[in-house]
Design a protein around this motif. Structure first.
Motif, PDB file in Angstrom:
ATOM      1  N   SER A   1       0.856  -1.184   0.000  1.00  0.00           N
ATOM      2  CA  SER A   1       0.000   0.000   0.000  1.00  0.00           C
ATOM      3  C   SER A   1       0.897   1.240   0.000  1.00  0.00           C
ATOM      4  O   SER A   1       1.801   1.356   0.814  1.00  0.00           O
ATOM      5  CB  SER A   1      -0.881  -0.061   1.263  1.00  0.00           C
ATOM      6  OG  SER A   1      -1.572   1.125   1.458  1.00  0.00           O
ATOM      7  N   LYS A   2       0.640   2.097  -0.960  1.00  0.00           N
ATOM      8  CA  LYS A   2       1.479   3.284  -1.133  1.00  0.00           C
ATOM      9  C   LYS A   2       1.186   4.293  -0.023  1.00  0.00           C
ATOM     10  O   LYS A   2       0.033   4.711   0.132  1.00  0.00           O
ATOM     11  CB  LYS A   2       1.084   3.868  -2.489  1.00  0.00           C
ATOM     12  CG  LYS A   2       2.052   4.831  -3.084  1.00  0.00           C
ATOM     13  CD  LYS A   2       1.347   5.456  -4.290  1.00  0.00           C
ATOM     14  CE  LYS A   2       2.258   5.659  -5.431  1.00  0.00           C
ATOM     15  NZ  LYS A   2       1.633   6.225  -6.601  1.00  0.00           N
ATOM     16  N   ARG A   3       2.196   4.647   0.755  1.00  0.00           N
ATOM     17  CA  ARG A   3       1.987   5.619   1.827  1.00  0.00           C
ATOM     18  C   ARG A   3       2.713   6.908   1.475  1.00  0.00           C
ATOM     19  O   ARG A   3       3.959   6.923   1.361  1.00  0.00           O
ATOM     20  CB  ARG A   3       2.510   5.096   3.186  1.00  0.00           C
ATOM     21  CG  ARG A   3       2.073   3.726   3.599  1.00  0.00           C
ATOM     22  CD  ARG A   3       0.598   3.426   3.441  1.00  0.00           C
ATOM     23  NE  ARG A   3      -0.304   4.119   4.347  1.00  0.00           N
ATOM     24  CZ  ARG A   3      -1.401   4.785   3.952  1.00  0.00           C
ATOM     25  NH1 ARG A   3      -1.723   4.876   2.683  1.00  0.00           N
ATOM     26  NH2 ARG A   3      -2.187   5.364   4.839  1.00  0.00           N
TER      27      ARG A   3
ATOM     28  N   ALA B   1       9.225   4.712  -0.941  1.00  0.00           N
ATOM     29  CA  ALA B   1       8.673   3.780  -1.939  1.00  0.00           C
ATOM     30  C   ALA B   1       7.527   4.390  -2.734  1.00  0.00           C
ATOM     31  O   ALA B   1       7.261   3.980  -3.867  1.00  0.00           O
ATOM     32  CB  ALA B   1       8.206   2.492  -1.261  1.00  0.00           C
ATOM     33  N   ALA B   2       6.864   5.387  -2.148  1.00  0.00           N
ATOM     34  CA  ALA B   2       5.688   5.968  -2.811  1.00  0.00           C
ATOM     35  C   ALA B   2       6.063   6.629  -4.131  1.00  0.00           C
ATOM     36  O   ALA B   2       5.226   6.730  -5.030  1.00  0.00           O
ATOM     37  CB  ALA B   2       5.001   6.968  -1.884  1.00  0.00           C
ATOM     38  N   ILE B   3       7.320   7.102  -4.239  1.00  0.00           N
ATOM     39  CA  ILE B   3       7.698   7.760  -5.490  1.00  0.00           C
ATOM     40  C   ILE B   3       8.606   6.878  -6.352  1.00  0.00           C
ATOM     41  O   ILE B   3       9.193   7.334  -7.324  1.00  0.00           O
ATOM     42  CB  ILE B   3       8.374   9.133  -5.225  1.00  0.00           C
ATOM     43  CG1 ILE B   3       9.450   8.998  -4.151  1.00  0.00           C
ATOM     44  CG2 ILE B   3       7.339  10.184  -4.845  1.00  0.00           C
ATOM     45  CD1 ILE B   3      10.353  10.209  -4.037  1.00  0.00           C
ATOM     46  N   MET B   4       8.719   5.591  -5.983  1.00  0.00           N
ATOM     47  CA  MET B   4       9.514   4.680  -6.816  1.00  0.00           C
ATOM     48  C   MET B   4       8.758   4.379  -8.106  1.00  0.00           C
ATOM     49  O   MET B   4       7.527   4.307  -8.097  1.00  0.00           O
ATOM     50  CB  MET B   4       9.793   3.366  -6.082  1.00  0.00           C
ATOM     51  CG  MET B   4      10.858   3.502  -5.011  1.00  0.00           C
ATOM     52  SD  MET B   4      11.150   1.919  -4.222  1.00  0.00           S
ATOM     53  CE  MET B   4      12.206   2.422  -2.870  1.00  0.00           C
ATOM     54  N   GLU B   5       9.541   4.188  -9.161  1.00  0.00           N
ATOM     55  CA  GLU B   5       8.900   3.820 -10.426  1.00  0.00           C
ATOM     56  C   GLU B   5       8.518   2.344 -10.392  1.00  0.00           C
ATOM     57  O   GLU B   5       8.805   1.660  -9.420  1.00  0.00           O
ATOM     58  CB  GLU B   5       9.857   4.122 -11.579  1.00  0.00           C
ATOM     59  CG  GLU B   5       9.923   5.625 -11.804  1.00  0.00           C
ATOM     60  CD  GLU B   5      11.043   6.047 -12.710  1.00  0.00           C
ATOM     61  OE1 GLU B   5      11.676   5.158 -13.317  1.00  0.00           O
ATOM     62  OE2 GLU B   5      11.280   7.258 -12.805  1.00  0.00           O
TER      63      GLU B   5
END
Ligand code: 5AD
Ligand code: SF4
Length: 477
Positions: free
Chosen positions: A376-378, A383-387
């Motif tokens: 789940s993107k937090r 990690a939220a801005i990883m491609e």
């Protein structure tokens, strides 16, 4: 803030005295409310998330009981409702908004109802903004760092017709000795540390729970002794990463040595702990576990992913091989220990090969049970801005395959105790069949067996007759 009846009075500056002062103030208000209504006034605490939150909720309940509220499970009947929230995954947040919408409608019918929100979700500014804008009916909002000020904030909210919001960015304070209302008389969580310094790249916890702070061992031991004197026989030592306990204390103390000291407290029969980070699990701890008479035969060791490549991107600071080697060392020292884990599926960039590595670890370790999560993107986490965010249908497919494997192995592992006699702590009357009681073994498995309420809190020898997947049916011997 408008707090009329407090003007001109001397308010203690020291904690916890300050909170006891506000408990008295609230008592007066609650008692007046009760007289006006001609009935007791009721509260409900709703807990989302982890064991740390469950423990925090016992503290909230302790205060609410101390000020004179009575507990009810029926939220819509309560005069004071508080949600202790979690934000580790987005669906936890959605559940809160959903329930809150419903509660808002109830409040329209009962305008005197007070609604409060606290916990991890409140530490996110976008959440608080949304609440201020679209959930105006909420009376009180506070976060994780100032929960010890609940009595004071409650008092403010009772004296205000506006939403009271108090969120701290961080704190170095640990306030001891406030009232606690334990859910169980015979077992209890004990916080040993707060916060987390690990910054796993997917995880929001370090942002909402702040930097790591360990309690002094003397305070922890004092709490355990007090609990034991009050009939508690099982303690669960709680922290986001218990294996790094005490590193910043002066002088430093290891988690293993803390465990050894808790072990010496007469009256404590079982010791559990949560959560262990594999990178910090020491040989000293393994040795203490192997020699202990009281530490339970269970270790929760979050894996998150079996792929060294993904583990690196997750900033977990161990490899697949190191994890497997650690499991070998633990199993060599504590044969038959139950191992459980957490696994995330669909972390950004996870390929089918990476996922196969996770399945490989699951097959090799053979967990007694595993919590599986969809990534789940937090927002705010690296990690939220990883491609390469993995498409939902791919994640779902992997999740289903993982769950199937985990459950199959879990069933096999759980059944390995069939026919043996185990010591069981009787916890409650069985929800479905009142002629049965439910107890927990050292390895955390549940067993249902014929019994009655008088057995609750006692240790019994139970023969495990039949494994029903994840629990047993048994008989007293
Ligand atoms: N997405 C999915 N699962 C997560 N967890 C923590 N953060 C996330 C996230 N962003 C899981 C981890 C952790 C457990 C408490 O929750 O597996 O161990
Ligand atoms: Fe617990 Fe983390 Fe959820 Fe907070 S965000 S309740 S610490 S799991």
């Amino acid at each position: 803030m408008r707090v009329p009846e407090l003007q001109g009075e001397e308010i203690p500056m020291e904690e916890p005295e300050r909170q006891y002062y506000f408990i008295e103030k609230c008592r007066g208000i609650v008692s007046k409310m009760s007289q006006e209504l001609g009935r007791p006034v009721y509260y409900t605490v709703v807990t989302f998330g982890c064991q740390m939150n469950a423990r925090d909720s016992e503290k909230l309940e302790g205060i609410l009981e101390a000020v004179g509220y009575q507990k009810t499970e029926q939220e819509e009947r309560a005069d004071f409702v508080i949600y202790n929230t979690c934000t580790v995954r987005e669906n936890a947040n959605q559940r809160v908004y959903g329930r809150l919408g419903y509660l808002g409608k109830q409040k329209k019918k009962h305008p005197h109802m007070m609604i409060a929100l606290c916990g991890c979700m409140m530490q996110e500014s976008h959440v608080v903004e949304k609440l201020k804008k679209s959930y105006r009916f909420v009376d009180l909002i506070f976060g994780t760092h100032n929960i010890f000020r609940f009595a004071e904030l409650l008092c403010q909210a009772m004296n205000s017709d506006r939403m009271v919001v108090d969120i701290w960015k961080d704190t170095d304070q640990i306030v001891e000795d406030l009232p606690v209302d334990r859910k169980y008389s015979f077992k209890s969580g004990v916080n040993i540390m707060f916060g987390c310094n690990n910054f796993c790249s997917y995880c929001i916890v370090p942002y909402v729970r702040g930097r790591e702070r360990s309690r002094n061992p003397e305070d922890i031991l004092k709490e355990c002794r007090t609990l034991a004197a009050d009939g508690v026989t099982e303690v669960m030592l709680l922290g986001q990463n218990v294996n790094s306990y005490g590193k910043n204390l002066n002088p430093p103390v290891t988690f293993a040595s803390l465990l050894s000291q808790v072990e010496q407290i007469p009256g404590i029969k079982r010791i559990r702990f949560m959560t262990s980070h594999p990178k910090d699990l020491s040989d000293e701890l393994i040795q203490v576990m192997s020699q202990s008479q009281k530490i339970c035969s269970h270790l929760h060791l979050p894996l998150q992913s079996g792929s060294s490549r993904i583990l690196k991107k997750m900033n977990r600071r161990y490899t697949k091989e190191q994890y497997l080697e650690l499991v070998d060392r633990i199993r060599a020292a504590v044969p038959d220990i139950s191992l459980t884990t957490d696994i995330i599926v669909g972390f950004p960039g996870e390929t089918e090969e990476d996922f196969q590595e996770t399945l490989d670890v699951v097959r090799k370790v053979r967990y007694d049970s595993a919590f599986t999560f969809i990534y789940s993107k937090r927002s705010g986490t690296p990690a939220a801005i990883m491609e390469d965010q993995v498409p939902p249908e791919v994640v779902k497919d992997r999740f289903d395959r993982l769950l199937q494997l985990v459950q199959e192995i879990s069933r096999q592992m759980s059944s390995r105790f069939t026919g043996t006699v185990q010591e069981v702590l009787t916890e409650e009357i069985n929800g479905q069949d009142p002629s049965l009681v439910t107890g927990r073994m050292s390895n955390n498995l549940l067993v249902h067996f014929p019994g009655d309420a008088s057995m609750i809190g006692s240790y019994r020898k139970v023969r495990l007759d039949e494994c029903k997947g994840f629990y047993y049916m048994g008989t007293l011997v």
